[in-house]
Design an enzyme around this catalytic site. Structure first.
Site, short mmCIF file in Angstrom:
data_model
loop_
_atom_site.label_atom_id
_atom_site.label_comp_id
_atom_site.label_asym_id
_atom_site.label_seq_id
_atom_site.Cartn_x
_atom_site.Cartn_y
_atom_site.Cartn_z
N LYS A 57 0.80 -1.22 0.00
CA LYS A 57 0.00 0.00 0.00
C LYS A 57 0.83 1.27 0.00
CE LYS A 57 -4.54 -1.45 1.37
NZ LYS A 57 -4.33 -2.81 1.92
N SER A 310 1.16 -9.97 -0.54
CA SER A 310 0.93 -8.53 -0.46
C SER A 310 1.44 -7.86 0.81
CB SER A 310 -0.56 -8.26 -0.63
OG SER A 310 -1.32 -9.10 0.23
#
Ligand SMILES: *Cc1c(COP(=O)(O)O)cnc(C)c1O
Length: 334
Positions: A57, A310
Site C-alpha cells: 500500500k 501482499s
C-alpha cells in the site's frame, strides 16, 4: 456496467512508477520452489511483503500524496484503514512532510496501530467496523479541513498499486495467470490494468476470505452490497467496498476473470506452508493466494503463475502459534 475502468490507463501506471521510484522498494519476484514442486507448475511470488512498511500500500499512498495540490498538502490528509494503508500513508506523509490522521475500527490488530503511531501519524480508534471509522473521517474533513486519501477507490491509488503489475511484466516476459489478494480491489484493479493492457490473455484471479467478502458478494449481486465484518486471520482484507464505489467495482467486473473464497483453516494452512516450506513470513490476507492454490481452486499444473504476497504485518504471537501447530500438514488443505 460503467466506464470507470477506462479512466485509468497504462500511461498513468507508468507515470506512477517513475513518481514513486526511490520511495518504494522494487520488490523481487522469486520462484516458489516447494509450491511449484507440489502443484507441478512454475509458481513465482511477487514479494510486496518486503516494502519498508511491510505491504504494497506504500505504492498507492506515495503516488496519491505526491500529486496532491499544495493546499491539501498544507491541510493534511485523513484515511480509514485496516492498518496497511494507514501505515503506507503515514510513511509517505513523513517523507513528504504532510500531516496524516488514520481512523481505524477496534478490529484492527495492535501491531498495526503501533506501526502507524511509530511513523508519526495520529491514530483515532472509532467504532467496530470500517464504516463506523469512516464517520470519524467525515467529521475531520468537515471540521478540520483535512483531505481524504482512501485506501483503494482512488485513481492515483489504483495507478500506484498497478506498478506491482508493471514490475511483474518486467521480470517475467511470459506468464499465464496472476493471483492477487482482493478486498476493496485497488491492488487487483491496478495489476489487472497493467497486465491486461500488455497481454489480455493473462488470467487474473482474485482471492479473499470467506468471512465478510464484500467485493465477492457485490460481484455476485451485480451491485455494491454491505457485509458484516467479522474477525479473520485476513484482517487486512476486511471492510466494505464503499456504498459510493466509483472505480474498483467496475474495474474488477471488467478485468478480473475469477474470484475465490478461502476459509480460516485454509489461510492458517497457507501461512504455515509459507513459513515451513518456503521460509517466508506473510500476513493472513497476503497468504490467500497460496491458500487458494493449495486448495485446488486455481489450476497451476503446466502453467506459469505469479502470486502476489501482499504484506507481512502479522502479530508475531499469532504467527508463532499457527506455525507451531503446522496446519499445512493436516490434509485436506482446502
Ligand atoms: C489492503 C491489502 C490487500 C487488499 O488490497 P485491496 O486494494 O483493498 O484489494 C491485500 N493484502 C494486504 C497485505 C493489504 O494490506
Amino acid at each position: 456496467m460503467g466506464e470507470a475502468w477506462r479512466s485509468i490507463s497504462q500511461a498513468d501506471i507508468f507515470a506512477a512508477h517513475r513518481r514513486i521510484a526511490g520511495a518504494v522498494t522494487r520488490t523481487p519476484l522469486i520462484r516458489a520452489h516447494a509450491l511449484s514442486d507440489r502443484l507441478g507448475g512454475e509458481i513465482w511470488f511477487k514479494l510486496e511483503s518486503l516494502q519498508p512498511t511491510g505491504a504494497f500500500k506504500l505504492r498507492g499512498a506515495t503516488n496519491a500524496l505526491s500529486q496532491l495540490p499544495a493546499a491539501a498538502k498544507a491541510a493534511g490528509v485523513v484515511c480509514v484503514s485496516t492498518g496497511n494503508h494507514g501505515r503506507g500513508l503515514a510513511h509517505a506523509g513523513r517523507v513528504l512532510g504532510i500531516r496524516v490522521v488514520v481512523c481505524m475500527s477496534s478490529l484492527v490488530p495492535a501491531v498495526k496501530v503501533e506501526g502507524i503511531r511509530k511513523l508519526g501519524a495520529e491514530v483515532r480508534i472509532h467504532g467496530a467496523s470500517q464504516d463506523e471509522a469512516q464517520g470519524e473521517v467525515d467529521r475531520l474533513i468537515a471540521e478540520e479541513g483535512l483531505v481524504e486519501v482512501g485506501p483503494f477507490d482512488d485513481p492515483a491509488v489504483i495507478a500506484g498499486q498497478g506498478t506491482v503489475g508493471l514490475e511483474i511484466l518486467e521480470d517475467m516476459a511470459k506468464l499465464d495467470q496472476v493471483v492477487v489478494p482482493l478486498s476493496g480491489g485497488g491492488l487487483i484493479s491496478g495489476v489487472a490494468l497493467a497486465l491486461k493492457t500488455a497481454s489480455p490473455a493473462i488470467e487474473v484471479h482474485g482471492v479473499t476470505m470467506a468471512e465478510g467478502a464484500a467485493m465477492y458478494e457485490s460481484l455476485r449481486a451485480g451491485h455494491v452490497v454491505e457485509v458484516v465484518e467479522k474477525p479473520t486471520l485476513a484482517d487486512c482484507l476486511g471492510g466494505g467496498i464503499g456504498p459510493h464505489n466509483r472505480y474498483t467495482f467496475d474495474i474488477v467486473r471488467h478485468l478480473v476473470d475469477h474470484s475465490w473464497l478461502v476459509d480460516e483453516a485454509a489461510i492458517a494452512g497457507a501461512l504455515s506452508w509459507l513459513y515451513h516450506e518456503e521460509r517466508l513470513i506473510a500476513e493472513g490476507g497476503a497468504a490467500v493466494g497460496v491458500a487458494s492454490l493449495l486448495g485446488g481452486h486455481i489450476a497451476a499444473a503446466g502453467k506459469t503463475t505469479v502470486v502476489v504476497i501482499s504484506g507481512r504485518n502479522i502479530d508475531t504471537d499469532k504467527l508463532t502459534a499457527i506455525v507451531a501447530a503446522k496446519p499445512h500438514l493436516t490434509p485436506p488443505i482446502v
